[in-house]
Design a protein around this motif. Structure first.
Motif, PDB file in Angstrom:
ATOM      1  N   MET A  95       7.188  -5.891   0.543  1.00 26.26           N
ATOM      2  CA  MET A  95       7.951  -7.012   1.060  1.00 26.26           C
ATOM      3  C   MET A  95       8.557  -7.770  -0.115  1.00 26.26           C
ATOM      4  O   MET A  95       7.874  -8.068  -1.092  1.00 26.26           O
ATOM      5  CB  MET A  95       7.082  -7.952   1.899  1.00 26.26           C
ATOM      6  CG  MET A  95       7.848  -9.145   2.474  1.00 26.26           C
ATOM      7  SD  MET A  95       6.856 -10.108   3.652  1.00 26.26           S
ATOM      8  CE  MET A  95       5.507 -10.638   2.600  1.00 26.26           C
ATOM      9  N   TYR A 113       4.701   0.626   1.461  1.00 26.38           N
ATOM     10  CA  TYR A 113       4.922  -0.604   2.214  1.00 26.38           C
ATOM     11  C   TYR A 113       5.034  -1.774   1.237  1.00 26.38           C
ATOM     12  O   TYR A 113       4.179  -1.949   0.364  1.00 26.38           O
ATOM     13  CB  TYR A 113       3.783  -0.833   3.208  1.00 26.38           C
ATOM     14  CG  TYR A 113       3.788   0.160   4.339  1.00 26.38           C
ATOM     15  CD1 TYR A 113       4.468  -0.105   5.519  1.00 26.38           C
ATOM     16  CD2 TYR A 113       3.123   1.382   4.209  1.00 26.38           C
ATOM     17  CE1 TYR A 113       4.487   0.817   6.561  1.00 26.38           C
ATOM     18  CE2 TYR A 113       3.141   2.305   5.245  1.00 26.38           C
ATOM     19  CZ  TYR A 113       3.817   2.027   6.420  1.00 26.38           C
ATOM     20  OH  TYR A 113       3.834   2.934   7.439  1.00 26.38           O
ATOM     21  N   ARG A 138       4.533   7.009   2.257  1.00 27.26           N
ATOM     22  CA  ARG A 138       5.290   5.788   2.510  1.00 27.26           C
ATOM     23  C   ARG A 138       4.775   4.670   1.607  1.00 27.26           C
ATOM     24  O   ARG A 138       3.573   4.551   1.384  1.00 27.26           O
ATOM     25  CB  ARG A 138       5.161   5.358   3.969  1.00 27.26           C
ATOM     26  CG  ARG A 138       5.588   6.408   4.987  1.00 27.26           C
ATOM     27  CD  ARG A 138       5.437   5.876   6.385  1.00 27.26           C
ATOM     28  NE  ARG A 138       5.739   6.895   7.388  1.00 27.26           N
ATOM     29  CZ  ARG A 138       5.762   6.646   8.699  1.00 27.26           C
ATOM     30  NH1 ARG A 138       5.493   5.431   9.144  1.00 27.26           N
ATOM     31  NH2 ARG A 138       6.048   7.622   9.554  1.00 27.26           N
ATOM     32  N   TYR A 175       9.737  -6.170   7.129  1.00 21.01           N
ATOM     33  CA  TYR A 175       8.484  -5.525   6.752  1.00 21.01           C
ATOM     34  C   TYR A 175       7.802  -4.989   8.007  1.00 21.01           C
ATOM     35  O   TYR A 175       7.721  -5.694   9.006  1.00 21.01           O
ATOM     36  CB  TYR A 175       7.575  -6.540   6.058  1.00 21.01           C
ATOM     37  CG  TYR A 175       6.231  -5.983   5.653  1.00 21.01           C
ATOM     38  CD1 TYR A 175       5.120  -6.154   6.482  1.00 21.01           C
ATOM     39  CD2 TYR A 175       6.082  -5.287   4.476  1.00 21.01           C
ATOM     40  CE1 TYR A 175       3.890  -5.653   6.129  1.00 21.01           C
ATOM     41  CE2 TYR A 175       4.853  -4.778   4.108  1.00 21.01           C
ATOM     42  CZ  TYR A 175       3.764  -4.964   4.944  1.00 21.01           C
ATOM     43  OH  TYR A 175       2.545  -4.465   4.590  1.00 21.01           O
ATOM     44  N   PRO A 176       7.311  -3.746   8.015  1.00 26.19           N
ATOM     45  CA  PRO A 176       7.384  -2.764   6.932  1.00 26.19           C
ATOM     46  C   PRO A 176       8.764  -2.122   6.846  1.00 26.19           C
ATOM     47  O   PRO A 176       9.497  -2.084   7.827  1.00 26.19           O
ATOM     48  CB  PRO A 176       6.330  -1.723   7.331  1.00 26.19           C
ATOM     49  CG  PRO A 176       6.296  -1.794   8.816  1.00 26.19           C
ATOM     50  CD  PRO A 176       6.543  -3.233   9.172  1.00 26.19           C
ATOM     51  N   GLU A 219       0.831   4.950   1.846  1.00 24.99           N
ATOM     52  CA  GLU A 219       0.247   5.639   2.989  1.00 24.99           C
ATOM     53  C   GLU A 219       0.580   7.126   2.892  1.00 24.99           C
ATOM     54  O   GLU A 219       1.680   7.511   2.503  1.00 24.99           O
ATOM     55  CB  GLU A 219       0.809   5.061   4.287  1.00 24.99           C
ATOM     56  CG  GLU A 219       0.049   5.470   5.527  1.00 24.99           C
ATOM     57  CD  GLU A 219      -1.357   4.888   5.551  1.00 24.99           C
ATOM     58  OE1 GLU A 219      -2.304   5.697   5.378  1.00 24.99           O
ATOM     59  OE2 GLU A 219      -1.510   3.664   5.709  1.00 24.99           O
ATOM     60  N   CYS A 254       0.828  -1.199   0.000  1.00 26.26           N
ATOM     61  CA  CYS A 254       0.000   0.000   0.000  1.00 26.26           C
ATOM     62  C   CYS A 254       0.862   1.247   0.000  1.00 26.26           C
ATOM     63  O   CYS A 254       2.064   1.207   0.288  1.00 26.26           O
ATOM     64  CB  CYS A 254      -0.939   0.020   1.209  1.00 26.26           C
ATOM     65  SG  CYS A 254      -0.076   0.138   2.797  1.00 26.26           S
ATOM     66  N   HIS A 302      -4.798   6.894   1.961  1.00 30.46           N
ATOM     67  CA  HIS A 302      -4.346   5.502   1.893  1.00 30.46           C
ATOM     68  C   HIS A 302      -4.755   4.894   0.551  1.00 30.46           C
ATOM     69  O   HIS A 302      -5.872   5.088   0.088  1.00 30.46           O
ATOM     70  CB  HIS A 302      -4.982   4.701   3.043  1.00 30.46           C
ATOM     71  CG  HIS A 302      -4.567   3.269   3.080  1.00 30.46           C
ATOM     72  ND1 HIS A 302      -3.511   2.809   3.840  1.00 30.46           N
ATOM     73  CD2 HIS A 302      -5.061   2.174   2.443  1.00 30.46           C
ATOM     74  CE1 HIS A 302      -3.387   1.512   3.686  1.00 30.46           C
ATOM     75  NE2 HIS A 302      -4.317   1.102   2.840  1.00 30.46           N
ATOM     76  N   GLN A 311      11.779   0.909   5.997  1.00 33.49           N
ATOM     77  CA  GLN A 311      12.005   2.262   6.463  1.00 33.49           C
ATOM     78  C   GLN A 311      11.102   3.233   5.690  1.00 33.49           C
ATOM     79  O   GLN A 311      10.667   2.946   4.583  1.00 33.49           O
ATOM     80  CB  GLN A 311      13.463   2.658   6.247  1.00 33.49           C
ATOM     81  CG  GLN A 311      14.453   1.804   7.028  1.00 33.49           C
ATOM     82  CD  GLN A 311      15.880   2.154   6.696  1.00 33.49           C
ATOM     83  OE1 GLN A 311      16.136   2.955   5.810  1.00 33.49           O
ATOM     84  NE2 GLN A 311      16.813   1.564   7.410  1.00 33.49           N
ATOM     85  N   GLN A 312      10.862   4.377   6.270  1.00 31.85           N
ATOM     86  CA  GLN A 312      10.023   5.386   5.617  1.00 31.85           C
ATOM     87  C   GLN A 312      10.713   5.862   4.335  1.00 31.85           C
ATOM     88  O   GLN A 312      11.880   6.189   4.330  1.00 31.85           O
ATOM     89  CB  GLN A 312       9.793   6.563   6.552  1.00 31.85           C
ATOM     90  CG  GLN A 312       8.948   7.672   5.929  1.00 31.85           C
ATOM     91  CD  GLN A 312       8.649   8.762   6.938  1.00 31.85           C
ATOM     92  OE1 GLN A 312       8.758   8.547   8.132  1.00 31.85           O
ATOM     93  NE2 GLN A 312       8.273   9.933   6.446  1.00 31.85           N
TER      94      GLN A 312
END
Length: 429
Positions: free
Chosen positions: A198, A196, A194, A181-182, A65, A63, A119, A184-185
């Motif tokens: 993996m 996110y 941000r 996961y998650p 954010e 996602c 989001h 770093q910003q």
């Protein structure tokens, strides 16, 4: 039903214009050219072979954010992510390979944080396999793309989301294996957006890894001939190219068939011996810039250096299965049984193969073809694998191995006499 060409040549036709049904070999060629056109070459391909082990990977884009709200004239934009590989080991770095996109999605207003942004659930899986060490200079570069639709829901424009005073890319540096996961910003000059994600090894890909080239990024919307795909609307197995979902996560492979090519004859038109003469005299392909023009040789050089019998011993036929993305399965070699002048055709010759060409691994898919190449071997002509010698491809052709393929990949081998037209690597054929 014939699928539309991925290159889109039918788009300019009027609805009233009758469209000729594409033959299987034409479908394969259109698909192969479309995939090839997506790839940006690496300036140093050898740099991509850093390891002897090819690592299958899945990159999960979860996602975004705190993404700013971008609005069109009548509605909000949708958002999707574009991803490309980046090699930082070259001078200045370079993008290479293809770009893959997630499906467009809308902002989730229920998870809005007001002025801090919004989001967006991407929920995208990207698959690829590579020999490049992941702890080195390989990066996956993500670009946020804004999608604008018409009132009818048709995509009419796309824009890159550029943050003020910042690059338009978010670099996913050193994502594996140390980073948890998650991550770093990921910021763009003070913005709070941000991403996110993996990145993980994906052993399930090993089942279909031979069906795709290395470093080629794939999403569920990409067709991988040899892996079953479903119609996006009905959910039923299909052989279409557009509007499909490939079963990559829990792969279902198409059925595999054994095909034997026998009693093979190659018709070589007038001018074949001239092509061979140029290659033997060092001119290479007659279409290459350094090739001499016909009739440019004098004296004894104007005659073919080899009699037909000796020339026959230097010719080989290579047969291999190609799924529009890469060669799959083992390569089969054949030696001409005869090379003779064709009856009633001035300057033409005929090659006949007395041996069979067995292809043991042919996935059932409309976009799978047998590629036949005629080669002139100038090294060890008796070698079992002439590819280790100096060999020149004189021409190539494509044969469709199946007469019918069902949606789930069950195929009917095209038995009986068939004819394949030559390719375009030489204008002669």
């Amino acid at each position: 039903m014939a699928s539309r060409s991925p290159l889109g040549p039918l788009a300019a036709r009027s609805p009233a214009t009758p469209v000729r049904r594409q033959q299987p070999a034409e479908q394969w060629l259109c698909f192969a050219l479309a995939q090839q056109s997506r790839v940006a070459p690496h300036p140093d391909p050898e740099a991509l072979n850093g390891s002897s082990i090819c690592m299958p990977l899945r990159l999960r884009l979860a996602c975004l954010e705190s993404l700013p709200l971008f609005q069109g004239e009548h509605s909000n934009f949708e958002v999707r992510a574009g991803l490309t590989l980046f090699d930082g080991s070259t001078a200045g770095g370079c993008f290479f390979g293809n770009t893959v996109f997630s499906a467009p999605v809308a902002y989730d207003m229920r998870k809005s944080k007001g002025k801090r942004g919004f989001h967006v659930d991407l929920d995208a899986d990207i698959f690829f396999h590579t020999r490049v060490p992941l702890a080195g200079d390989l990066s996956a570069v993500v670009e946020v793309v804004l999608v604008q639709r018409t009132d009818d829901g048709i995509i009419e424009a796309e824009y890159s989301a550029v943050y003020v005073g910042s690059p338009r890319y978010l670099l996913l540096k050193q994502a594996f294996p140390e980073q948890a996961y998650p991550p770093q910003q990921l910021t763009a000059d003070g913005a709070e957006c941000r991403l996110y994600f993996m990145l993980e090894t994906f052993p399930g890909m090993r089942a279909w890894l031979p069906l795709v080239p290395e470093n080629f990024l794939l999403s569920y919307a990409d067709v991988v001939p040899g892996v079953q795909r479903l119609d996006a609307e009905s959910g039923l197995p299909t052989q279409r190219f557009l509007g499909t979902t490939s079963l990559l996560l829990e792969a279902r492979l198409a059925s595999v068939h054994a095909v034997v090519m026998c009693d093979l004859q190659l018709q070589l038109p007038d001018g074949f011996l001239e092509v061979v003469r140029k290659v033997l005299l060092g001119g290479g392909s007659p279409n290459s810039p350094g090739a001499s023009k016909p009739g440019g040789y004098g004296g004894s050089a104007a005659r073919l250096p080899l009699p037909l019998r000796e020339l026959q011993n230097c010719l080989r036929l290579r047969a291999a299965v190609h799924n529009g993305r890469t060669f799959v399965g083992p390569t089969v070699w054949g030696k001409p049984g005869t090379l003779e002048v064709a009856d009633g055709q001035r300057g033409a010759h005929r090659i006949t193969l007395t041996e069979q060409l067995p292809l043991a691994w042919v996935p059932g898919d409309v976009c799978v073809a047998v590629v036949l190449e005629l080669l002139l071997v100038q090294g060890d002509a008796d070698a079992e694998n002439p590819s280790s010698s100096s060999a020149t491809v004189l021409s190539w052709g494509v044969a469709a191995p199946f007469s019918r393929v069902s949606g789930d990949g069950a195929a009917l081998v095209a038995e009986g006499p068939k004819q394949a037209r030559g390719g375009h690597c030489l204008s002669l054929f």
